[in-house]
Design a protein around this motif. Structure first.
Motif, PDB file in Angstrom:
ATOM      1  N   MET A  42       9.708  15.103  -4.876  1.00 34.82           N
ATOM      2  CA  MET A  42       9.958  16.536  -4.832  1.00 34.82           C
ATOM      3  C   MET A  42       9.301  17.530  -4.064  1.00 34.82           C
ATOM      4  O   MET A  42       8.241  17.219  -3.932  1.00 34.82           O
ATOM      5  CB  MET A  42       9.412  16.876  -6.382  1.00 34.82           C
ATOM      6  CG  MET A  42      10.586  16.732  -7.431  1.00 34.82           C
ATOM      7  SD  MET A  42       9.799  17.137  -9.229  1.00 34.82           S
ATOM      8  CE  MET A  42      10.449  18.823  -9.126  1.00 34.82           C
ATOM      9  N   SER A  43       9.905  18.572  -3.510  1.00 34.82           N
ATOM     10  CA  SER A  43       9.311  19.586  -2.733  1.00 34.82           C
ATOM     11  C   SER A  43       8.616  19.053  -1.443  1.00 34.82           C
ATOM     12  O   SER A  43       9.153  18.144  -0.867  1.00 34.82           O
ATOM     13  CB  SER A  43       8.543  20.484  -3.516  1.00 34.82           C
ATOM     14  OG  SER A  43       7.810  21.516  -2.585  1.00 34.82           O
ATOM     15  N   TYR A  44       7.446  19.215  -1.372  1.00 37.14           N
ATOM     16  CA  TYR A  44       6.877  18.771   0.035  1.00 37.14           C
ATOM     17  C   TYR A  44       6.184  17.197  -0.083  1.00 37.14           C
ATOM     18  O   TYR A  44       5.479  16.878   0.516  1.00 37.14           O
ATOM     19  CB  TYR A  44       5.632  19.694   0.684  1.00 37.14           C
ATOM     20  CG  TYR A  44       4.808  20.080  -0.715  1.00 37.14           C
ATOM     21  CD1 TYR A  44       3.642  19.071  -0.787  1.00 37.14           C
ATOM     22  CD2 TYR A  44       4.785  20.875  -1.571  1.00 37.14           C
ATOM     23  CE1 TYR A  44       2.736  19.276  -1.730  1.00 37.14           C
ATOM     24  CE2 TYR A  44       3.899  21.086  -2.629  1.00 37.14           C
ATOM     25  CZ  TYR A  44       2.838  20.368  -2.547  1.00 37.14           C
ATOM     26  OH  TYR A  44       1.796  20.531  -3.467  1.00 37.14           O
ATOM     27  N   ARG A  45       6.228  16.834  -1.575  1.00 37.55           N
ATOM     28  CA  ARG A  45       5.521  15.415  -1.817  1.00 37.55           C
ATOM     29  C   ARG A  45       6.427  14.273  -1.875  1.00 37.55           C
ATOM     30  O   ARG A  45       7.285  13.956  -2.547  1.00 37.55           O
ATOM     31  CB  ARG A  45       5.037  15.665  -3.238  1.00 37.55           C
ATOM     32  CG  ARG A  45       4.405  16.882  -3.724  1.00 37.55           C
ATOM     33  CD  ARG A  45       3.973  16.866  -5.229  1.00 37.55           C
ATOM     34  NE  ARG A  45       3.579  17.937  -5.366  1.00 37.55           N
ATOM     35  CZ  ARG A  45       4.181  18.982  -6.177  1.00 37.55           C
ATOM     36  NH1 ARG A  45       5.570  18.574  -6.610  1.00 37.55           N
ATOM     37  NH2 ARG A  45       3.924  20.138  -6.610  1.00 37.55           N
ATOM     38  N   HIS A  46       6.165  13.360  -0.711  1.00 36.42           N
ATOM     39  CA  HIS A  46       7.019  12.163  -0.565  1.00 36.42           C
ATOM     40  C   HIS A  46       6.012  11.050  -0.623  1.00 36.42           C
ATOM     41  O   HIS A  46       4.859  10.923  -0.650  1.00 36.42           O
ATOM     42  CB  HIS A  46       7.935  12.447   0.719  1.00 36.42           C
ATOM     43  CG  HIS A  46       8.577  13.589   0.593  1.00 36.42           C
ATOM     44  ND1 HIS A  46       9.661  14.033  -0.031  1.00 36.42           N
ATOM     45  CD2 HIS A  46       8.180  15.118   1.126  1.00 36.42           C
ATOM     46  CE1 HIS A  46       9.953  15.130  -0.055  1.00 36.42           C
ATOM     47  NE2 HIS A  46       9.077  15.955   0.773  1.00 36.42           N
ATOM     48  N   LEU A  47       6.536   9.893  -0.248  1.00 36.73           N
ATOM     49  CA  LEU A  47       5.962   8.495  -0.260  1.00 36.73           C
ATOM     50  C   LEU A  47       6.352   7.591   0.698  1.00 36.73           C
ATOM     51  O   LEU A  47       7.611   7.492   1.172  1.00 36.73           O
ATOM     52  CB  LEU A  47       6.229   8.227  -1.735  1.00 36.73           C
ATOM     53  CG  LEU A  47       5.633   6.713  -2.119  1.00 36.73           C
ATOM     54  CD1 LEU A  47       4.270   6.978  -2.590  1.00 36.73           C
ATOM     55  CD2 LEU A  47       6.647   5.898  -3.216  1.00 36.73           C
ATOM     56  N   LEU A  48       5.264   6.875   1.477  1.00 36.43           N
ATOM     57  CA  LEU A  48       5.623   5.733   2.232  1.00 36.43           C
ATOM     58  C   LEU A  48       4.897   4.506   1.521  1.00 36.43           C
ATOM     59  O   LEU A  48       4.013   4.677   1.126  1.00 36.43           O
ATOM     60  CB  LEU A  48       4.766   6.058   3.519  1.00 36.43           C
ATOM     61  CG  LEU A  48       4.569   5.000   4.524  1.00 36.43           C
ATOM     62  CD1 LEU A  48       5.930   4.561   5.226  1.00 36.43           C
ATOM     63  CD2 LEU A  48       3.874   5.405   5.699  1.00 36.43           C
ATOM     64  N   VAL A  80       0.799  -1.182   0.145  1.00 34.00           N
ATOM     65  CA  VAL A  80      -0.138  -0.190  -0.079  1.00 34.00           C
ATOM     66  C   VAL A  80       0.847   1.341  -0.086  1.00 34.00           C
ATOM     67  O   VAL A  80       1.758   1.242   0.790  1.00 34.00           O
ATOM     68  CB  VAL A  80      -0.923  -0.157   1.293  1.00 34.00           C
ATOM     69  CG1 VAL A  80      -1.554   1.475   1.387  1.00 34.00           C
ATOM     70  CG2 VAL A  80      -2.255  -1.147   1.014  1.00 34.00           C
ATOM     71  N   ALA A  81       0.766   1.939  -1.055  1.00 34.12           N
ATOM     72  CA  ALA A  81       1.418   3.215  -1.234  1.00 34.12           C
ATOM     73  C   ALA A  81       0.611   4.537  -0.444  1.00 34.12           C
ATOM     74  O   ALA A  81      -0.785   4.606  -0.686  1.00 34.12           O
ATOM     75  CB  ALA A  81       1.652   3.699  -2.541  1.00 34.12           C
ATOM     76  N   LEU A  82       1.377   5.444   0.411  1.00 33.73           N
ATOM     77  CA  LEU A  82       0.686   6.406   0.818  1.00 33.73           C
ATOM     78  C   LEU A  82       1.374   7.705   0.684  1.00 33.73           C
ATOM     79  O   LEU A  82       2.732   7.678   0.658  1.00 33.73           O
ATOM     80  CB  LEU A  82       0.597   6.287   2.343  1.00 33.73           C
ATOM     81  CG  LEU A  82      -0.214   5.168   3.134  1.00 33.73           C
ATOM     82  CD1 LEU A  82       0.686   4.416   3.969  1.00 33.73           C
ATOM     83  CD2 LEU A  82      -1.478   5.861   3.928  1.00 33.73           C
ATOM     84  N   ARG A  83       0.938   8.955   0.383  1.00 32.78           N
ATOM     85  CA  ARG A  83       1.532  10.194   0.129  1.00 32.78           C
ATOM     86  C   ARG A  83       1.890  10.511   1.293  1.00 32.78           C
ATOM     87  O   ARG A  83       1.123  10.649   2.478  1.00 32.78           O
ATOM     88  CB  ARG A  83       0.360  11.143  -0.540  1.00 32.78           C
ATOM     89  CG  ARG A  83       0.928  12.573  -0.327  1.00 32.78           C
ATOM     90  CD  ARG A  83       2.068  12.917  -1.086  1.00 32.78           C
ATOM     91  NE  ARG A  83       1.815  13.476  -2.441  1.00 32.78           N
ATOM     92  CZ  ARG A  83       1.383  14.865  -2.681  1.00 32.78           C
ATOM     93  NH1 ARG A  83       1.372  15.454  -1.644  1.00 32.78           N
ATOM     94  NH2 ARG A  83       1.142  15.192  -3.906  1.00 32.78           N
ATOM     95  N   CYS A  84       3.123  11.098   1.415  1.00 29.65           N
ATOM     96  CA  CYS A  84       3.659  11.640   2.771  1.00 29.65           C
ATOM     97  C   CYS A  84       4.025  13.128   2.633  1.00 29.65           C
ATOM     98  O   CYS A  84       5.147  13.601   1.768  1.00 29.65           O
ATOM     99  CB  CYS A  84       4.839  10.724   3.247  1.00 29.65           C
ATOM    100  SG  CYS A  84       5.837  11.497   4.623  1.00 29.65           S
ATOM    101  N   ASN A  85       2.972  14.056   2.967  1.00 28.85           N
ATOM    102  CA  ASN A  85       3.378  15.470   2.779  1.00 28.85           C
ATOM    103  C   ASN A  85       4.358  16.054   3.955  1.00 28.85           C
ATOM    104  O   ASN A  85       4.236  15.542   5.038  1.00 28.85           O
ATOM    105  CB  ASN A  85       2.157  16.333   2.803  1.00 28.85           C
ATOM    106  CG  ASN A  85       1.377  16.342   1.582  1.00 28.85           C
ATOM    107  OD1 ASN A  85       1.261  15.320   0.998  1.00 28.85           O
ATOM    108  ND2 ASN A  85       1.153  17.880   1.162  1.00 28.85           N
ATOM    109  N   LEU A  86       5.204  16.944   3.543  1.00 27.59           N
ATOM    110  CA  LEU A  86       5.719  17.722   4.811  1.00 27.59           C
ATOM    111  C   LEU A  86       4.830  18.764   4.829  1.00 27.59           C
ATOM    112  O   LEU A  86       4.864  19.582   3.833  1.00 27.59           O
ATOM    113  CB  LEU A  86       7.275  18.013   4.470  1.00 27.59           C
ATOM    114  CG  LEU A  86       8.135  16.902   4.551  1.00 27.59           C
ATOM    115  CD1 LEU A  86       9.745  17.412   4.031  1.00 27.59           C
ATOM    116  CD2 LEU A  86       8.252  16.712   6.286  1.00 27.59           C
ATOM    117  N   VAL A  87       4.485  19.218   5.956  1.00 21.78           N
ATOM    118  CA  VAL A  87       3.359  20.342   6.353  1.00 21.78           C
ATOM    119  C   VAL A  87       3.729  21.063   7.333  1.00 21.78           C
ATOM    120  O   VAL A  87       4.702  20.647   8.288  1.00 21.78           O
ATOM    121  CB  VAL A  87       1.860  19.740   6.573  1.00 21.78           C
ATOM    122  CG1 VAL A  87       1.555  18.809   5.461  1.00 21.78           C
ATOM    123  CG2 VAL A  87       1.934  18.835   7.763  1.00 21.78           C
TER     124      VAL A  87
END
Ligand SMILES: [Zn+2]
Length: 411
Positions: free
Chosen positions: A147-153, A92-99
């Motif tokens: 890229m930038s604030y967009r990462h993945l778990l 399962v992939a999840l978007r990981c934002n830095l907020v």
């Protein structure tokens, strides 16, 4: 025949007081798009079904010709494909934002200040994501910096039965009601909450604050899903093609559809993006043999999320001049082509998030199935008085097959 799609993400909007009652598309100076609208077929397309999340993933999937009700399996798996991360069936992939969250305590009382941490740079973000991975990762979990604030778990054997909220939908709101719910939600909640215990004091963030930028104070997980299985674009339409976007989501959609994802240096996904390079790389793909090119520009959407009408007007004007304008002059070297300029969904400045109203599309030369209407300009009102594609995914059939039945053209 060459087919080119130029998509300005989130361009449509509402009439805005600060623009004298005009929408950004009406207010912006867009000579190229207006020229196309004067000679072309202008109508609107409903890209997001009422039962689906109003995301760029769903909308771009429909624009590419795939029915999201059938094919959509979440946002993060598409982004994983765009980042070159190949998912196993049980992943399962999840978007990981830095907020950026407010300093209120406890965690659930904090406010979502900025879903993008002031559009943190990729280099800074990578340091922070590595720190999160080292400190918090559990067995079977892997963090991938993007890229930038967009990462993945990626979570091996993780659940999809989760209720997670896109952080850009809750700007200015207390996060308590929007924290993870559903199966094994406590695992995600722990990752998010514990990240906020050490990220604010990380040297990267201390430096950002000193320089007047927002700190990335927490991770935020959402967009879960497993790898989707799309029929290839080649099988559907008999065309080889490429996708050009700074956004992993759109790249990944292309990859899942069997298109080639082209990396463009200087494509950032915001107003500093190299708009002209996108058009130039798109034209080069056509010269190199692609039949179909999909160029996606994120900047108008980002301006909408930030609630900045002036920035949105600027993004639309740059899209018009440096993408559509460059394409108009560059495409002349090809004997036969059809160009579609459109958006994927509105991102109205007053609401700062996506809405579901049908959006404008313009096809030139026109397919001949609908009359070219007098007085064409590229804006919401004119589009709304033209043909409407209620099932967004059928617009691509119309664009490529031009009124022919699919069976006649595709073996
Ligand atoms: Zn979008």
């Amino acid at each position: 025949m060459k087919y080119i799609v130029a998509l300005g993400d989130g361009m449509p909007d509402y009439p805005l007081e600060e623009l004298g009652g005009k929408t950004p598309l009406q207010y912006a100076r867009t000579p190229h798009m207006d020229r196309l609208a004067a000679d072309g077929e202008v109508g609107s397309v409903k890209t997001i079904d009422e039962t689906m999340p109003a995301g760029s993933d769903v909308a771009n999937m429909a624009v590419l010709g795939y029915n999201p009700l059938r094919f959509y399996s979440g946002r993060a798996p598409l982004e994983a494909a765009g980042m070159g991360v190949d998912l196993e069936p049980s992943d399962v992939a999840l978007r990981c934002n830095l907020v950026t969250l407010s300093d209120d305590e406890p965690y659930e009382k904090k406010v979502m200040v900025d879903y993008s941490s002031g559009e943190i740079s990729s280099a800074e973000a990578h340091e922070l994501i590595n720190e999160v991975a080292v400190k918090l990762r559990e067995d079977g979990q892997a963090f991938y910096p993007g890229m930038s604030y967009r990462h993945l778990l990626v979570w091996q054997g993780g659940p999809v039965e989760l209720v997670l909220t896109p952080p850009h939908d809750i700007t200015g709101k207390e996060i308590g009601p929007y924290l993870p719910q559903g199966k094994q939600c406590e695992v995600l909640l722990r990752l998010m909450q514990e990240s906020s215990s050490f990220l604010p004091s990380h040297p990267v963030n201390r430096r950002r604050l000193q320089n007047g930028f927002r700190a990335a104070t927490s991770i935020w997980l959402w967009g879960q899903g497993k790898k989707p299985s799309l029929d290839s674009f080649r099988e559907k339409y008999g065309l080889e093609g490429s996708v050009i976007s700074a956004v992993d989501l759109v790249k990944g959609l292309g990859v899942c559809a069997g298109l080639k994802a082209v990396d463009v240096p200087g494509a950032t996904g915001n107003i500093e993006t190299d708009f002209k390079a996108k058009a130039a790389y798109g034209l080069q793909e056509l010269r190199d043999g692609a039949d179909f090119v999909y160029i996606h520009v994120e900047a108008p959407d980002e301006a909408g999320h930030h609630g900045d009408a002036g920035l949105k007007v600027q993004a639309i004007e740059e899209f018009d001049e440096k993408v559509v304008g460059e394409l108009r002059s560059g495409l002349k070297e090809f004997p036969e082509y059809r160009l579609m300029v459109l958006s994927d969904h509105p991102t109205p400045v007053p609401v700062r998030t996506h809405t579901r109203e049908p959006v404008i599309y313009c096809i030139t030369p026109p397919t001949g199935l609908f009359p070219v209407r007098m007085g064409g300009v590229f804006e919401e009102t004119f589009a709304a008085s033209g043909p409407l594609f209620e099932q967004g995914y059928t617009l691509m059939d119309h664009f490529i097959l031009g009124g022919k039945q699919r069976g006649e053209q595709i073996k």
